[in-house]
Design a protein around this motif. Structure first.
Motif, PDB file in Angstrom:
ATOM      1  N   THR A  17       0.661   4.110  -2.882  1.00  0.00           N
ATOM      2  CA  THR A  17       0.281   5.495  -2.604  1.00  0.00           C
ATOM      3  C   THR A  17       1.418   6.463  -2.941  1.00  0.00           C
ATOM      4  O   THR A  17       1.176   7.559  -3.448  1.00  0.00           O
ATOM      5  CB  THR A  17      -0.114   5.654  -1.134  1.00  0.00           C
TER       6      THR A  17
ATOM      7  N   TRP B 141       0.830  -1.201   0.000  1.00  0.00           N
ATOM      8  CA  TRP B 141       0.000   0.000   0.000  1.00  0.00           C
ATOM      9  C   TRP B 141       0.872   1.260   0.000  1.00  0.00           C
ATOM     10  O   TRP B 141       0.574   2.235  -0.695  1.00  0.00           O
ATOM     11  CB  TRP B 141      -0.918   0.002   1.215  1.00  0.00           C
TER      12      TRP B 141
ATOM     13  N   LEU C 206      -7.151   8.034  -1.515  1.00  0.00           N
ATOM     14  CA  LEU C 206      -6.097   7.220  -0.918  1.00  0.00           C
ATOM     15  C   LEU C 206      -5.977   7.490   0.581  1.00  0.00           C
ATOM     16  O   LEU C 206      -5.725   6.560   1.371  1.00  0.00           O
ATOM     17  CB  LEU C 206      -4.765   7.504  -1.614  1.00  0.00           C
TER      18      LEU C 206
ATOM     19  N   GLY D 110      -8.822   4.343   7.260  1.00  0.00           N
ATOM     20  CA  GLY D 110      -9.449   3.085   7.637  1.00  0.00           C
ATOM     21  C   GLY D 110      -8.461   2.112   8.266  1.00  0.00           C
ATOM     22  O   GLY D 110      -8.782   1.422   9.240  1.00  0.00           O
TER      23      GLY D 110
ATOM     24  N   HIS E  27      -8.347   8.239   2.564  1.00  0.00           N
ATOM     25  CA  HIS E  27      -9.431   7.538   3.255  1.00  0.00           C
ATOM     26  C   HIS E  27      -9.042   6.085   3.527  1.00  0.00           C
ATOM     27  O   HIS E  27      -9.409   5.521   4.570  1.00  0.00           O
ATOM     28  CB  HIS E  27     -10.709   7.593   2.429  1.00  0.00           C
ATOM     29  N   GLY E  28      -8.302   5.473   2.592  1.00  0.00           N
ATOM     30  CA  GLY E  28      -7.819   4.122   2.835  1.00  0.00           C
ATOM     31  C   GLY E  28      -6.874   4.065   4.028  1.00  0.00           C
ATOM     32  O   GLY E  28      -6.941   3.146   4.851  1.00  0.00           O
ATOM     33  N   ASP E  29      -5.990   5.060   4.126  1.00  0.00           N
ATOM     34  CA  ASP E  29      -5.082   5.111   5.279  1.00  0.00           C
ATOM     35  C   ASP E  29      -5.851   5.345   6.571  1.00  0.00           C
ATOM     36  O   ASP E  29      -5.518   4.752   7.609  1.00  0.00           O
ATOM     37  CB  ASP E  29      -4.057   6.232   5.075  1.00  0.00           C
TER      38      ASP E  29
END
Length: 399
Positions: A144, A140, A166, A172, A168-170
């Protein structure tokens, strides 16, 4: 009961004119401060992901590989302890750049002896989830970093949208793997914070009592002793002056006793101990500047600590009514609902009370929260004001 703590909350009524449409939030520049923080986080992912991955692989593989020897499990335990430090730094990075507010997990329980420490470290769920975070972050982090760098150079028109997605993925991942492990863990952290509030409140009360004793009753008693000493010297040569001094000292004694009674009432009133909450609240309501109707509906008395908190909560709220409400009347209702004790103080004053309005409501809410209580304020402009306090119910021993 509503748990809404917004002091500006007001109730609507049937037939009232429809409220105007809420204004839209102001436009924000695509490359604002938040966007650049997210880009900085994504670009730094590569270094932190490499560090976390290498650390997790080395510590776990070496610890597990050498577990057949004497030093294997201690090395693994030390590696898990270091993983907690990595998790702390990642939470701080996410807090500073992504605005993710994740509570710090509580420290591992203290165990006596080497084997107690070893077992507690090896079964630490926070450390293991941090190691998992380090293992899965490498692909990841590479993704990114690459997407952010390429977008920054050649795809800058869509960079804010890519950065937001991206990031938002971090967010989470941080919330899912670096937050306290479960509800019990979060509850422990909350209780540790509440313990600090209780300690600070107790220290402030002790300082207040010391100040009141020093500036009030103690100073008056010192003056009384000096007056009696002068009266003793004049007893033979001027009996009339000595009698006047003794009479003055007698008045000082009465004032000192009254101050001591007031101070004792501020610590824990005798009427509360002897006759319970109903009589104590009726007594404190007499000192309010407006007529107060008191209704206490309790089949039994709660534990002494809860009863004392309820008394001082109502006492402080009635002081607010006297000082700030500009009311003509007030009421106090106390009742039990299941395993909760509820207090409600209502006045017909001007309203507009707020937690940040200098009336002490914020401190009162903080003190109630420290004992797992809740304070709800409903005070629209023009009144009336209703303050509802909720405390945990604990029965008296032997009740």
């Amino acid at each position: 009961m509503s748990a809404d703590l917004d002091p500006a909350r007001t109730s609507g009524s049937a037939g009232a004119p429809e409220a105007p449409e809420a204004p839209r939030p102001p436009l924000r520049l695509a490359y604002g401060k938040e966007t650049w923080k997210e880009i900085a986080f994504l670009l730094s992912n590569l270094f932190t992901a490499l560090t976390g991955f290498v650390y997790a692989v080395v510590t776990v593989s070496v610890g597990v590989g050498l577990s057949v020897t004497v030093i294997g499990l201690p090395l693994l335990a030390l590696g898990l302890g270091g993983a907690r430090l990595i998790g702390r730094s990642e939470r701080a990075r996410a807090r500073a750049l992504l605005g993710v507010k994740v509570a710090e997990p509580s420290p591992p329980p203290r165990r006596h002896g080497f084997f107690g420490w070893l077992w507690a470290s090896l079964k630490d769920p926070v450390a293991w989830r941090t190691q998992l975070y380090g293992l899965i972050r490498l692909p990841w982090g590479i993704l990114t970093f690459t997407v952010s760098l390429v977008s920054l150079l050649v795809l800058w028109p869509v960079l804010p949208f890519l950065a937001r997605g991206l990031a938002h993925g971090d967010r989470g991942m941080v919330r899912g793997l670096l937050s306290p492990s479960d509800e019990l863990e979060r509850r422990i952290a909350e209780l540790e914070s509440d313990r600090g509030v209780v300690v600070d409140t107790a220290a402030a009360d002790l300082r207040r009592i010391e100040r009141d004793l020093h500036d009030g009753a103690q100073a008056r008693l010192v003056a009384l002793a000096m007056g009696l000493g002068l009266a003793k010297e004049k007893l033979l040569e001027d009996p009339e002056a000595a009698a006047a001094m003794v009479d003055e000292a007698h008045g000082e004694v009465k004032l000192a006793l009254q101050e001591l009674r007031d101070l004792a009432r501020g610590i824990h009133p005798a009427v509360l101990t002897d006759r319970g909450l109903s009589a104590a609240l009726s007594s404190v309501s007499v000192r309010c500047t407006v007529p107060v109707k008191v209704n206490v509906d309790l089949a039994e008395r709660p534990a002494e600590a809860i009863e004392g908190i309820a008394y001082f909560t109502v006492s402080e709220l009635l002081q607010n009514v006297s000082k700030h409400a500009r009311a003509r009347s007030a009421s106090v209702d106390v009742w039990r609902a299941g395993n909760r004790l509820l207090l409600q103080v209502r006045d017909d004053g001007a309203g507009g009370a707020r937690f940040d309005g200098g009336t002490g409501l914020a401190g009162l809410a903080e003190r109630l929260g420290a004992v797992d209580g809740v304070l709800v304020l409903d005070s629209p402009e023009g009144g009336p004001t209703t303050v509802t306090a909720e405390l945990p119910w604990r029965s008296r021993p032997g009740a």
